[in-house]
Scaffold this motif. Sequence first.
Motif, PDB file in Angstrom:
ATOM      1  N   ASP A  18       0.798  -1.226   0.000  1.00 45.22           N
ATOM      2  CA  ASP A  18       0.000   0.000   0.000  1.00 45.22           C
ATOM      3  C   ASP A  18       0.834   1.280   0.000  1.00 45.22           C
ATOM      4  O   ASP A  18       0.278   2.369  -0.125  1.00 45.22           O
ATOM      5  CB  ASP A  18      -1.013  -0.016   1.130  1.00 45.22           C
ATOM      6  N   GLU A  19       2.170   1.172   0.119  1.00 44.39           N
ATOM      7  CA  GLU A  19       2.988   2.373  -0.082  1.00 44.39           C
ATOM      8  C   GLU A  19       2.682   2.963  -1.458  1.00 44.39           C
ATOM      9  O   GLU A  19       2.527   4.170  -1.601  1.00 44.39           O
ATOM     10  CB  GLU A  19       4.475   2.044   0.042  1.00 44.39           C
ATOM     11  N   PHE A  20       2.606   2.094  -2.477  1.00 45.15           N
ATOM     12  CA  PHE A  20       2.215   2.531  -3.818  1.00 45.15           C
ATOM     13  C   PHE A  20       0.734   2.259  -4.083  1.00 45.15           C
ATOM     14  O   PHE A  20       0.109   2.962  -4.864  1.00 45.15           O
ATOM     15  CB  PHE A  20       3.054   1.839  -4.889  1.00 45.15           C
ATOM     16  N   GLY A  21       0.178   1.226  -3.460  1.00 40.91           N
ATOM     17  CA  GLY A  21      -1.213   0.855  -3.705  1.00 40.91           C
ATOM     18  C   GLY A  21      -2.200   1.957  -3.364  1.00 40.91           C
ATOM     19  O   GLY A  21      -3.265   2.050  -3.965  1.00 40.91           O
ATOM     20  N   ARG A  22      -1.839   2.829  -2.434  1.00 45.01           N
ATOM     21  CA  ARG A  22      -2.740   3.937  -2.089  1.00 45.01           C
ATOM     22  C   ARG A  22      -2.944   4.891  -3.255  1.00 45.01           C
ATOM     23  O   ARG A  22      -3.826   5.737  -3.241  1.00 45.01           O
ATOM     24  CB  ARG A  22      -2.233   4.674  -0.857  1.00 45.01           C
ATOM     25  N   LEU A  23      -2.121   4.735  -4.299  1.00 50.04           N
ATOM     26  CA  LEU A  23      -2.279   5.555  -5.505  1.00 50.04           C
ATOM     27  C   LEU A  23      -3.252   4.936  -6.506  1.00 50.04           C
ATOM     28  O   LEU A  23      -3.504   5.525  -7.559  1.00 50.04           O
ATOM     29  CB  LEU A  23      -0.920   5.761  -6.183  1.00 50.04           C
ATOM     30  N   ALA A  24      -3.806   3.757  -6.189  1.00 51.10           N
ATOM     31  CA  ALA A  24      -4.715   3.082  -7.122  1.00 51.10           C
ATOM     32  C   ALA A  24      -5.846   4.020  -7.529  1.00 51.10           C
ATOM     33  O   ALA A  24      -6.463   4.674  -6.692  1.00 51.10           O
ATOM     34  CB  ALA A  24      -5.280   1.810  -6.500  1.00 51.10           C
ATOM     35  N   GLY A  25      -6.061   4.103  -8.842  1.00 53.17           N
ATOM     36  CA  GLY A  25      -7.099   4.965  -9.394  1.00 53.17           C
ATOM     37  C   GLY A  25      -6.563   5.809 -10.528  1.00 53.17           C
ATOM     38  O   GLY A  25      -5.438   5.621 -11.004  1.00 53.17           O
ATOM     39  N   ALA A  26      -7.387   6.758 -10.965  1.00 55.97           N
ATOM     40  CA  ALA A  26      -7.042   7.619 -12.108  1.00 55.97           C
ATOM     41  C   ALA A  26      -6.623   9.004 -11.622  1.00 55.97           C
ATOM     42  O   ALA A  26      -7.218   9.544 -10.685  1.00 55.97           O
ATOM     43  CB  ALA A  26      -8.240   7.731 -13.044  1.00 55.97           C
ATOM     44  N   TRP A  27      -5.624   9.567 -12.289  1.00 57.42           N
ATOM     45  CA  TRP A  27      -5.040  10.852 -11.905  1.00 57.42           C
ATOM     46  C   TRP A  27      -4.898  11.773 -13.109  1.00 57.42           C
ATOM     47  O   TRP A  27      -4.554  11.327 -14.202  1.00 57.42           O
ATOM     48  CB  TRP A  27      -3.655  10.632 -11.297  1.00 57.42           C
ATOM     49  N   ARG A  28      -5.135  13.032 -12.889  1.00 59.61           N
ATOM     50  CA  ARG A  28      -4.833  14.094 -13.855  1.00 59.61           C
ATOM     51  C   ARG A  28      -3.503  14.677 -13.419  1.00 59.61           C
ATOM     52  O   ARG A  28      -3.315  14.971 -12.234  1.00 59.61           O
ATOM     53  CB  ARG A  28      -5.934  15.152 -13.814  1.00 59.61           C
ATOM     54  N   THR A  29      -2.556  14.818 -14.342  1.00 66.52           N
ATOM     55  CA  THR A  29      -1.220  15.277 -13.974  1.00 66.52           C
ATOM     56  C   THR A  29      -0.826  16.542 -14.733  1.00 66.52           C
ATOM     57  O   THR A  29      -1.317  16.794 -15.838  1.00 66.52           O
ATOM     58  CB  THR A  29      -0.162  14.186 -14.248  1.00 66.52           C
ATOM     59  N   ARG A  30       0.046  17.284 -14.129  1.00 66.10           N
ATOM     60  CA  ARG A  30       0.692  18.441 -14.768  1.00 66.10           C
ATOM     61  C   ARG A  30       2.183  18.150 -14.704  1.00 66.10           C
ATOM     62  O   ARG A  30       2.778  18.081 -13.624  1.00 66.10           O
ATOM     63  CB  ARG A  30       0.342  19.734 -14.037  1.00 66.10           C
ATOM     64  N   ILE A  31       2.789  17.917 -15.870  1.00 65.03           N
ATOM     65  CA  ILE A  31       4.183  17.502 -15.980  1.00 65.03           C
ATOM     66  C   ILE A  31       5.010  18.710 -16.399  1.00 65.03           C
ATOM     67  O   ILE A  31       4.714  19.355 -17.409  1.00 65.03           O
ATOM     68  CB  ILE A  31       4.322  16.377 -17.029  1.00 65.03           C
ATOM     69  N   THR A  32       6.048  19.012 -15.620  1.00 57.01           N
ATOM     70  CA  THR A  32       6.937  20.134 -15.933  1.00 57.01           C
ATOM     71  C   THR A  32       8.339  19.601 -16.157  1.00 57.01           C
ATOM     72  O   THR A  32       8.879  18.874 -15.310  1.00 57.01           O
ATOM     73  CB  THR A  32       6.937  21.175 -14.799  1.00 57.01           C
ATOM     74  N   CYS A  33       8.923  19.949 -17.308  1.00 51.82           N
ATOM     75  CA  CYS A  33      10.281  19.548 -17.653  1.00 51.82           C
ATOM     76  C   CYS A  33      11.208  20.748 -17.450  1.00 51.82           C
ATOM     77  O   CYS A  33      10.860  21.877 -17.804  1.00 51.82           O
ATOM     78  CB  CYS A  33      10.347  19.070 -19.096  1.00 51.82           C
ATOM     79  N   HIS A  34      12.389  20.469 -16.883  1.00 51.65           N
ATOM     80  CA  HIS A  34      13.388  21.494 -16.612  1.00 51.65           C
ATOM     81  C   HIS A  34      14.629  21.177 -17.451  1.00 51.65           C
ATOM     82  O   HIS A  34      15.474  20.379 -17.027  1.00 51.65           O
ATOM     83  CB  HIS A  34      13.734  21.514 -15.121  1.00 51.65           C
ATOM     84  N   PRO A  35      14.757  21.777 -18.645  1.00 53.18           N
ATOM     85  CA  PRO A  35      15.881  21.465 -19.523  1.00 53.18           C
ATOM     86  C   PRO A  35      17.231  21.789 -18.879  1.00 53.18           C
ATOM     87  O   PRO A  35      17.350  22.736 -18.103  1.00 53.18           O
ATOM     88  CB  PRO A  35      15.638  22.352 -20.747  1.00 53.18           C
TER      89      PRO A  35
END
Length: 168
Positions: A18-35
């Motif tokens: 459940d360390e990762f299992g608590r993330l079960a489900g769908a997520w909307r993400t905002r991804i930022t790249c730092h060149p």
Amino acid sequence: MKTLFADGPDPRYAPEIDEFGRLAGAWRTRITCHPTDGAPPYSVNGASEFGYALDGRAVIDVWRRPAREDAPADGRAPDQESGLCVRIWDPRLQLWRFTFHGTAHGDAVHMYAHRIGDEIVMERAHGGTLVRWIFADVTADAFHWRNERSTDGGHTWHLDQEVHARRR
């Protein structure tokens, strides 16, 4: 796919899974790249889905950028990527074995993960570079993920990418 998907964690390892299992489900993400070349950071919307797998002894996720609803009508975007992450709890080593497979560039990344305080840290050495991917600030409805790199043995770190996620 009944063999792949699971309804929940294996009871023998539920706290660890459940360390990762608590993330079960769908997520909307905002991804930022730092060149690294000094260009300004840029962001794109994305999406992730997490779930239990392999008799409840693993957590998988699939993600994409841009999010399907933000992609051009033909489905192709210049910086499009989708990937599969597999996290398998190893009770013998008391850590996670992690593998990422990216489809756009054929990337494959293998790491080990463990909890450090309130964060889950995935690490690997690649040539002379140390890489860590960190899940932080995890709540029921949000998390922050960051990708950092060090070329001086961990004395200094450069932020390559970060993700802010909200549960759908």
